[in-house]
Design a protein around this motif. Sequence first.
Motif, short mmCIF file in Angstrom:
data_model
loop_
_atom_site.label_atom_id
_atom_site.label_comp_id
_atom_site.label_asym_id
_atom_site.label_seq_id
_atom_site.Cartn_x
_atom_site.Cartn_y
_atom_site.Cartn_z
N ARG A 131 -12.89 0.73 1.36
CA ARG A 131 -12.19 0.95 0.09
C ARG A 131 -11.98 2.44 -0.20
NH1 ARG A 131 -14.10 -3.02 -4.67
NH2 ARG A 131 -12.23 -2.01 -5.55
N LYS A 132 -11.42 3.10 0.79
CA LYS A 132 -11.09 4.52 0.62
C LYS A 132 -9.83 4.83 1.42
CE LYS A 132 -14.19 6.11 4.31
NZ LYS A 132 -15.37 6.96 4.62
N SER A 133 -9.28 5.99 1.17
CA SER A 133 -8.06 6.40 1.87
C SER A 133 -8.16 7.86 2.27
CB SER A 133 -6.83 6.17 0.99
OG SER A 133 -6.95 6.89 -0.23
N ALA A 134 -7.31 8.26 3.19
CA ALA A 134 -7.32 9.64 3.67
C ALA A 134 -5.98 9.97 4.29
CB ALA A 134 -8.43 9.85 4.69
N VAL A 135 -5.70 11.25 4.41
CA VAL A 135 -4.52 11.74 5.11
C VAL A 135 -5.00 12.60 6.28
CG1 VAL A 135 -2.46 13.18 4.99
CG2 VAL A 135 -3.05 11.68 3.08
N PRO B 117 3.43 16.55 8.49
CA PRO B 117 3.46 15.41 9.41
C PRO B 117 2.04 15.00 9.79
CG PRO B 117 3.87 17.43 10.62
CD PRO B 117 3.61 17.83 9.18
N GLY B 118 1.81 13.73 9.91
CA GLY B 118 0.50 13.20 10.24
C GLY B 118 0.48 11.72 9.96
N TRP B 119 -0.67 11.21 9.54
CA TRP B 119 -0.74 9.80 9.19
C TRP B 119 -1.72 9.57 8.05
CZ3 TRP B 119 -2.53 11.40 14.09
CH2 TRP B 119 -3.90 11.28 14.33
N ALA B 120 -1.45 8.53 7.29
CA ALA B 120 -2.33 8.11 6.21
C ALA B 120 -3.19 6.95 6.70
CB ALA B 120 -1.53 7.69 4.99
N VAL B 121 -4.39 6.87 6.13
CA VAL B 121 -5.31 5.78 6.47
C VAL B 121 -5.69 5.06 5.18
CG1 VAL B 121 -7.47 5.12 7.56
CG2 VAL B 121 -6.22 7.14 8.39
N PHE B 122 -5.36 3.78 5.12
CA PHE B 122 -5.81 2.92 4.03
C PHE B 122 -6.97 2.10 4.57
CE2 PHE B 122 -1.33 3.78 3.17
CZ PHE B 122 -1.36 4.14 1.83
N PHE C 264 0.83 -1.19 0.00
CA PHE C 264 0.00 0.00 0.00
C PHE C 264 0.87 1.25 0.00
CE2 PHE C 264 -2.42 -3.39 1.91
CZ PHE C 264 -3.64 -3.30 1.26
N SER C 265 0.60 2.12 -0.96
CA SER C 265 1.29 3.40 -1.06
C SER C 265 0.37 4.51 -1.51
CB SER C 265 2.48 3.31 -2.04
OG SER C 265 3.43 2.38 -1.59
N SER C 266 -0.51 4.22 -2.48
CA SER C 266 -1.35 5.25 -3.09
C SER C 266 -2.82 4.94 -2.88
CB SER C 266 -1.06 5.34 -4.59
OG SER C 266 -1.70 4.29 -5.28
N PRO C 267 -3.70 5.91 -3.11
CA PRO C 267 -5.14 5.67 -2.99
C PRO C 267 -5.64 4.54 -3.88
CG PRO C 267 -4.71 8.02 -3.08
CD PRO C 267 -3.41 7.34 -3.38
#
Length: 362
Positions: free
Chosen positions: A115-119, A105-110, A56-59
């Motif tokens: 079936r969605k992503s966010a920062v 700075p923060g975190w990504a959510v997969f 996992f790297s991208s939306p």
Amino acid sequence: MNPHKLAIFSLTLLAVGVLSSAPMDVLHADSGDEAEEYLFYPLPPNLPRFQFLASFSSPLDVSSGKSGFRNFVFGGEDKEDHLVEKPYGVAIHEGAIYVIDTRGPGWAVFDLANRKSAVVRPKGGGTLKKPINISIDDDGTRYVTDTEREQVLVYDRQNRFLKAYGKPGQFKPIDVAIAGERLYVTDVMHHKVHVLDKATGNTLLSFGGRGSELGEFNNPTNLTLAGDDTLYVVDTINFRVQQFSLDGEFIRAFGEAGAVPGTFSRPKGISVDRDGHIYVVDAAFENVQVFAQDGGALMFFGARGNERDSINMPTVVKLDDDNIEYFEKYIAPDFDVEYLVLVASQFGNNKVTVFGFGSRRD
């Protein structure tokens, strides 16, 4: 495809034969519209015990359901597509993978469940400066270490900032582990582990101190709790792992500096499975090493590169058996996964690589 180094040192853990160096096993299966390619470790005639599942790297890795596919077919993806620039910590909770971005700075959510992503980049009192690690409690509360703020920051399951633990000079936290009503925090400023009250942040006890004697640390980085109510701490610059009781009493240590399997060069993340087998990632070796409870080396897997299962300068390894259902579409039809192995990489196309530990059905 690049060969992937894997060595077996013992029959006790994985019930496989002795193997000096070998690539993964590749199994092709017809799934209707297209052929699926499954990657296993180690190579036959040894029994396969690890399967590469996803990266996992991208939306698109979440929304398309083809995690790692673009990397494999097209040889990489645009860096701007990545949700995370330079990961460190990773956690998985209720079908979502959380990845700390030290440069965000923060975190990504997969979010695999939806079936969605966010920062997530918190603002106000919860603004992050140099986040490193994240741990998530059963109720969804997030605990994030920040070395520049010198604090452990607490957020609710909606990512709303609640409070921060730590005063200037108190500690420089790298990792945090949750055990009931306690938080265990590694401190690279004072080379200690601090035990905090989870509700108040008050320090209950501290142990360690700079040195190379047993029970002392030189840059303790990551830590993990084991099922036998003990704590494992990666003592990075002493090139070892130390085990303690939850009250800080030293139990044992293993490891030494070296350039061969079973030794360490830059040990970082650590996790322990239900049978007591210890997983440690090494940022210099760029692999995952597996040890027995007594510290004996069992095997290692992983290699750097741009393949869909590559790991590059890994920082954290996490084991999980609560979220296997979200990876079922990646699992080979005749392979039973017992738990997931998640590895965060600071460089390369794969920011989080997920493997499954299990066995093939007869």
